[in-house]
Structure formats: structure tokens, C-alpha cells
Scaffold this motif. Structure first.
Motif, mmCIF file in Angstrom:
data_model
loop_
_atom_site.group_PDB
_atom_site.id
_atom_site.type_symbol
_atom_site.label_atom_id
_atom_site.label_comp_id
_atom_site.label_asym_id
_atom_site.label_seq_id
_atom_site.Cartn_x
_atom_site.Cartn_y
_atom_site.Cartn_z
ATOM 1 N N ALA A 114 0.832 -1.209 0.000
ATOM 2 C CA ALA A 114 0.000 0.000 0.000
ATOM 3 C C ALA A 114 0.861 1.250 0.000
ATOM 4 O O ALA A 114 1.645 1.480 0.921
ATOM 5 C CB ALA A 114 -0.925 -0.003 1.216
ATOM 6 N N LYS A 115 0.714 2.064 -1.043
ATOM 7 C CA LYS A 115 1.454 3.321 -1.111
ATOM 8 C C LYS A 115 0.792 4.350 -0.197
ATOM 9 O O LYS A 115 -0.412 4.606 -0.301
ATOM 10 C CB LYS A 115 1.498 3.826 -2.546
ATOM 11 C CG LYS A 115 2.400 2.990 -3.440
ATOM 12 C CD LYS A 115 2.705 3.693 -4.745
ATOM 13 C CE LYS A 115 3.771 2.937 -5.523
ATOM 14 N NZ LYS A 115 4.147 3.648 -6.768
ATOM 15 N N PHE A 116 1.592 4.928 0.689
ATOM 16 C CA PHE A 116 1.072 5.831 1.714
ATOM 17 C C PHE A 116 0.334 7.020 1.107
ATOM 18 O O PHE A 116 -0.759 7.373 1.560
ATOM 19 C CB PHE A 116 2.226 6.319 2.596
ATOM 20 C CG PHE A 116 1.797 7.274 3.678
ATOM 21 C CD1 PHE A 116 1.298 6.800 4.879
ATOM 22 C CD2 PHE A 116 1.878 8.659 3.484
ATOM 23 C CE1 PHE A 116 0.894 7.687 5.882
ATOM 24 C CE2 PHE A 116 1.478 9.548 4.474
ATOM 25 C CZ PHE A 116 0.977 9.059 5.683
ATOM 26 N N SER A 128 -2.287 12.385 -0.610
ATOM 27 C CA SER A 128 -1.587 13.438 -1.336
ATOM 28 C C SER A 128 -2.478 14.652 -1.526
ATOM 29 O O SER A 128 -2.023 15.796 -1.448
ATOM 30 C CB SER A 128 -1.121 12.916 -2.696
ATOM 31 O OG SER A 128 -0.502 13.935 -3.451
ATOM 32 N N THR A 129 -3.771 14.400 -1.740
ATOM 33 C CA THR A 129 -4.730 15.500 -1.882
ATOM 34 C C THR A 129 -5.221 15.989 -0.528
ATOM 35 O O THR A 129 -5.326 17.187 -0.276
ATOM 36 C CB THR A 129 -5.936 15.040 -2.726
ATOM 37 O OG1 THR A 129 -5.463 14.599 -4.001
ATOM 38 C CG2 THR A 129 -6.925 16.169 -2.910
ATOM 39 N N PHE A 130 -5.500 15.048 0.373
ATOM 40 C CA PHE A 130 -6.050 15.396 1.680
ATOM 41 C C PHE A 130 -5.086 16.259 2.494
ATOM 42 O O PHE A 130 -5.490 17.193 3.181
ATOM 43 C CB PHE A 130 -6.383 14.124 2.450
ATOM 44 C CG PHE A 130 -6.974 14.353 3.806
ATOM 45 C CD1 PHE A 130 -8.249 14.890 3.948
ATOM 46 C CD2 PHE A 130 -6.248 14.049 4.961
ATOM 47 C CE1 PHE A 130 -8.797 15.116 5.209
ATOM 48 C CE2 PHE A 130 -6.792 14.256 6.214
ATOM 49 C CZ PHE A 130 -8.072 14.797 6.340
ATOM 50 N N LEU A 131 -3.794 15.944 2.406
ATOM 51 C CA LEU A 131 -2.795 16.701 3.147
ATOM 52 C C LEU A 131 -2.149 17.796 2.304
ATOM 53 O O LEU A 131 -1.094 18.328 2.652
ATOM 54 C CB LEU A 131 -1.716 15.762 3.685
ATOM 55 C CG LEU A 131 -2.201 14.682 4.667
ATOM 56 C CD1 LEU A 131 -1.048 13.808 5.121
ATOM 57 C CD2 LEU A 131 -2.888 15.320 5.868
ATOM 58 N N SER A 132 -2.769 18.099 1.171
ATOM 59 C CA SER A 132 -2.327 19.208 0.303
ATOM 60 C C SER A 132 -0.877 19.061 -0.132
ATOM 61 O O SER A 132 -0.089 20.016 -0.110
ATOM 62 C CB SER A 132 -2.520 20.554 1.034
ATOM 63 O OG SER A 132 -3.858 20.732 1.405
ATOM 64 N N GLN A 166 -3.754 16.605 9.513
ATOM 65 C CA GLN A 166 -2.780 15.669 10.073
ATOM 66 C C GLN A 166 -3.268 15.080 11.392
ATOM 67 O O GLN A 166 -3.031 13.905 11.691
ATOM 68 C CB GLN A 166 -1.434 16.369 10.263
ATOM 69 C CG GLN A 166 -0.757 16.776 8.964
ATOM 70 C CD GLN A 166 0.525 17.555 9.189
ATOM 71 O OE1 GLN A 166 1.103 17.520 10.271
ATOM 72 N NE2 GLN A 166 0.980 18.271 8.152
ATOM 73 N N VAL A 167 -3.964 15.872 12.187
ATOM 74 C CA VAL A 167 -4.550 15.371 13.433
ATOM 75 C C VAL A 167 -5.577 14.283 13.127
ATOM 76 O O VAL A 167 -5.618 13.223 13.781
ATOM 77 C CB VAL A 167 -5.187 16.523 14.239
ATOM 78 C CG1 VAL A 167 -5.984 15.965 15.425
ATOM 79 C CG2 VAL A 167 -4.133 17.492 14.724
ATOM 80 N N GLN A 168 -6.425 14.532 12.124
ATOM 81 C CA GLN A 168 -7.444 13.545 11.746
ATOM 82 C C GLN A 168 -6.787 12.244 11.287
ATOM 83 O O GLN A 168 -7.252 11.139 11.624
ATOM 84 C CB GLN A 168 -8.334 14.114 10.636
ATOM 85 C CG GLN A 168 -9.200 15.286 11.071
ATOM 86 C CD GLN A 168 -10.064 15.785 9.937
ATOM 87 O OE1 GLN A 168 -10.616 15.011 9.158
ATOM 88 N NE2 GLN A 168 -10.193 17.110 9.820
ATOM 89 N N LEU A 169 -5.710 12.357 10.499
ATOM 90 C CA LEU A 169 -5.028 11.160 10.012
ATOM 91 C C LEU A 169 -4.428 10.368 11.171
ATOM 92 O O LEU A 169 -4.597 9.147 11.252
ATOM 93 C CB LEU A 169 -3.942 11.554 9.019
ATOM 94 C CG LEU A 169 -3.029 10.416 8.548
ATOM 95 C CD1 LEU A 169 -3.836 9.342 7.836
ATOM 96 C CD2 LEU A 169 -1.922 10.942 7.647
ATOM 97 N N GLN A 170 -3.739 11.046 12.086
ATOM 98 C CA GLN A 170 -3.105 10.331 13.187
ATOM 99 C C GLN A 170 -4.142 9.726 14.129
ATOM 100 O O GLN A 170 -3.920 8.652 14.705
ATOM 101 C CB GLN A 170 -2.161 11.270 13.930
ATOM 102 C CG GLN A 170 -0.982 11.737 13.076
ATOM 103 C CD GLN A 170 0.185 12.225 13.904
ATOM 104 O OE1 GLN A 170 0.266 11.971 15.101
ATOM 105 N NE2 GLN A 170 1.122 12.921 13.257
#
Length: 383
Positions: A114-116, A128-132, A166-170
Motif C-alpha cells: 500500500a502506497k502511503f 496526497s490530496t487530503f494533506l495538500s 494531520q490530526v485527523q489522520l493520526q
């Protein structure tokens, strides 16, 4: 043929459209004619080829595409860009990645493949889009795999979060635990995973959510006369060239109704505020044992509200046949007076309606004798 029927002139000329193509390609339940939008249908067919890339490894074409275009890995589909060295088809499939991305979910297991940044493995879509495109700030390589950022299956090595995204992702990653199984892709349409590809379902998905109209079953009823139903559809859409519309287009015509010669002609006047058309509708309505109304919207509501129970089906179908026939022959009489200077009385026109309805009912006597007999008896009981 559709062009000549729906638009003025011949098929090769350019004329104003009677009904917008965006309306024509809607389903009948949505207020259209159910004609396929070929551009969207073609896209749905192309998406099937992309689906094959991810879920049909046994295909020779899939093996060639992965090896030559994607450099040996299906995961490269999201990062491979069109090139002049590729074929027209290959470039078009690569250009559709934004359309197909929400439908292909990567189910995370060990995270090795899985590519991050680019696989659809989180509820946020492409990171890539979500974290701009903040890969340089996070210190994570563009080609990094998910497994390379995790230790012992649940400890994530990520820099401190500096943005809300980034908070949502973590926060999400705290719920993810890697396993020993292999990652796999899953086709998900409208939130439902499926093992097969349906071009029709994908076409509906690409068209988007469109509201249904309440009059669809009234216009497109069973045992209809197609040309009558088609005209009623045009009338409901208010696309017939009545004189109020001709004047709105800038044409110099007399505004008076051709049937009563006393009031401006419009859709609502013809059906059935006009004394001539109301007399015709009243005669047909009496044979159907319903009370006619002069207001167009009230009449449509009356037809929509007809009983749909099995015991009343014959009466409902008969009423709809008579109503649509009245609309059709009213418009026919209006055009005959306009173009041929031919005038007929209400009784003469109703005799045509009566004969046509009897012929229509008799036409399905062999296929549905019970319904045909019930409709004839209901019609004859008044006549």
C-alpha cells in the motif's frame, strides 16, 4: 430519427432544440425519455477496463498493461501519467483515475504494497490530496509504503501533527493494526462492496443522484398509445410551440387561441381552460366517470391520484388512455386549423377518440383478456 422527432428540421441541420438533451437522457422516472447519455455510458465502459486491471489477473491484456504501462505493479496506476509513447486507449484509461479512485478501496492488512500517499486506504481518500501535497513537510518519501511507517503492527512513526488534517489522520491511525495477510483491493459502489462489474450501475453512479418526478407513472402507463404518451410528456414539460412561446421567441403571430379565438393560447389555456377543449375533455371524462377540471395542474394531480389497486386497475388505465387521447387530439385539431384550415366539431373528434380507444383495448385481448374485457365493459357502460 430521434433528432428529427425531438428537434426541428432534418438530422444534418442545426436548429433549436425542443427538449434539452440533459432532460432527454434522464430515465422516465426522472422525467426524461430513458435514452442513454452516450458520453457517460462510454465512460462507464472504460471504467470496466480499469476494473479488469485490478480484479482480473488472468487476462492477457491486463498482464500486458501492467508490465508495459504500469511497470509491473498495479499500485503504479495512481502515479503513472499519460505519455505520447502510450496508445490512445492507455492514455484515456490513465486520465480516468480521478473518476475511478473512490470506487477502488485498498483493504489494509500488512501494508507492504500500500502506497502511503496515493492508494485509497484511508477514509480521507488520497492522502496526497487530503494533506495538500505536504510530503516534504512530513518527511515521508513520495514512494513510501504504509508498512515502512509502522513498527510492531500498531506503532506509527509520524512527525507531530501541525494541521487539522494531520490530526485527523493520526487519530485514524490509532485504530489501525497491521496483520500478516496480504493487502487487497475491493470494488465498492455506493458504499457496497461487490465482486462483479455492472456497467448499468456504474452509469447510474456517474450520472449522480437525480430526483424522481411524481407524474412518471401517469405519462408512461401500461398499454399506452406511444405517440399519445410522448405528446403528454412534451405538454407536461411545456415544450409544445403554443403561441405564447412563439411570441416569446420573437415571432410575429396572432396570440389568440385557434380553438376558441378569444384568449391568448398557452399550455394551461389549451388544457383545459379553452371552452372547446374543455367540452371535449368533459365528454371523455363522463365516459370514464370522473369529474373534469379546467385547471391544468389540478387535472394532472387528478390523474396522479387515480387509484392504483388491482381491483381498480382497469378503470385507471382506461381513464389515462382517454385523458392522453384527449390531449393528443386537441393538439391535432389545433394544428389542423393552423396549417390546413380544417375545422372539426367536438363530437367528430370524440368519435375518433372512441374508435381509437376501442381498437387499442381490443389489441391486447389475446395477451390479457381479463383486463381487456374489464376496460371494454367500463367504456361501454356509459357509451
Amino acid at each position: 430519427m430521434c433528432s428529427v422527432f425531438l428537434w426541428k428540421g432534418d438530422i444534418d441541420s442545426h436548429n433549436s432544440a425542443r427538449v434539452a438533451w440533459e432532460t432527454v437522457v434522464l430515465t422516465k422516472d426522472q422525467g426524461g425519455l430513458g435514452i442513454r447519455d452516450l458520453q457517460t455510458w462510454n465512460k462507464a465502459c472504460c471504467l470496466k477496463l480499469i476494473w479488469m486491471l485490478f480484479f482480473r489477473d488472468g487476462s492477457v491484456w491486463v498482464a500486458w498493461f501492467k508490465e508495459v504501462i504500469l511497470k509491473g505493479s498495479i499500485h503504479n496506476y495512481w502515479t503513472t501519467k499519460p505519455s505520447i509513447s502510450y496508445s490512445w486507449l492507455a492514455n484515456n484509461l490513465l486520465k480516468l483515475k480521478d473518476e475511478v479512485f473512490p470506487l477502488i478501496k485498498l483493504r489494509l492488512e500488512n501494508g507492504v504494497s500500500a502506497k502511503f500517499w496515493f492508494d485509497n486506504w484511508t477514509p480521507f481518500g488520497s492522502l496526497s490530496t487530503f494533506l495538500s501535497n505536504s510530503s516534504s513537510r512530513l518527511g515521508i518519501h513520495e514512494k513510501a509504503y504504509v508498512a515502512s511507517l509502522c513498527r510492531n503492527g500498531s506503532i506509527w512513526w509520524l512527525p507531530p501533527a501541525r494541521t487539522e488534517e494531520q490530526v485527523q489522520l493520526q487519530t485514524y491511525l490509532t485504530t489501525v493494526t497491521l496483520t500478516q495477510a496480504q493487502d487487497y483491493y475491493e470494488w465498492e459502489l455506493e458504499g457496497k462492496p461487490t465482486q462483479t462489474y455492472s456497467t448499468r450501475d456504474v452509469y447510474t453512479y456517474l450520472r449522480g443522484e437525480i430526483n424522481y418526478v411524481i407524474w412518471a407513472n401517469t405519462v408512461w402507463s401500461s398499454y399506452e398509445i406511444p405517440r399519445h404518451s410522448f405528446l403528454v410528456w412534451l405538454v407536461i414539460e411545456n415544450r409544445c410551440p403554443t403561441k405564447d412561446r412563439l411570441l416569446g421567441w420573437g415571432l410575429q403571430v396572432s396570440p389568440l387561441c385557434l380553438l376558441c379565438n378569444s384568449t391568448m393560447e398557452s399550455r394551461n389555456h389549451l388544457y383545459h381552460d379553452c371552452p372547446f377543449s374543455f367540452d371535449l375533455w368533459s365528454l371523455a371524462a363522463s365516459w370514464c366517470r370522473i369529474t373534469p377540471t379546467r385547471d391544468w395542474n389540478d387535472t394532472v394531480s387528478q390523474m396522479i391520484g387515480l387509484p392504483r389497486s388491482k381491483s381498480k386497475r382497469h378503470q385507471t388505465l382506461l381513464t389515462l388512455l382517454a385523458w392522453k387521447s384527449t390531449i393528443y387530439w386537441t393538439w391535432n385539431e389545433r394544428n389542423a386549423r393552423l396549417h390546413f384550415n380544417v375545422y372539426r366539431s367536438v363530437d367528430t373528434i370524440f368519435a375518433v377518440i372512441d374508435r381509437q380507444l376501442r381498437n387499442k383495448i381490443m389489441s391486447f385481448r389475446e395477451s390479457n383478456p381479463v383486463l381487456s374485457s374489464a376496460m371494454l365493459q367500463a367504456w361501454f357502460s356509459v357509451g
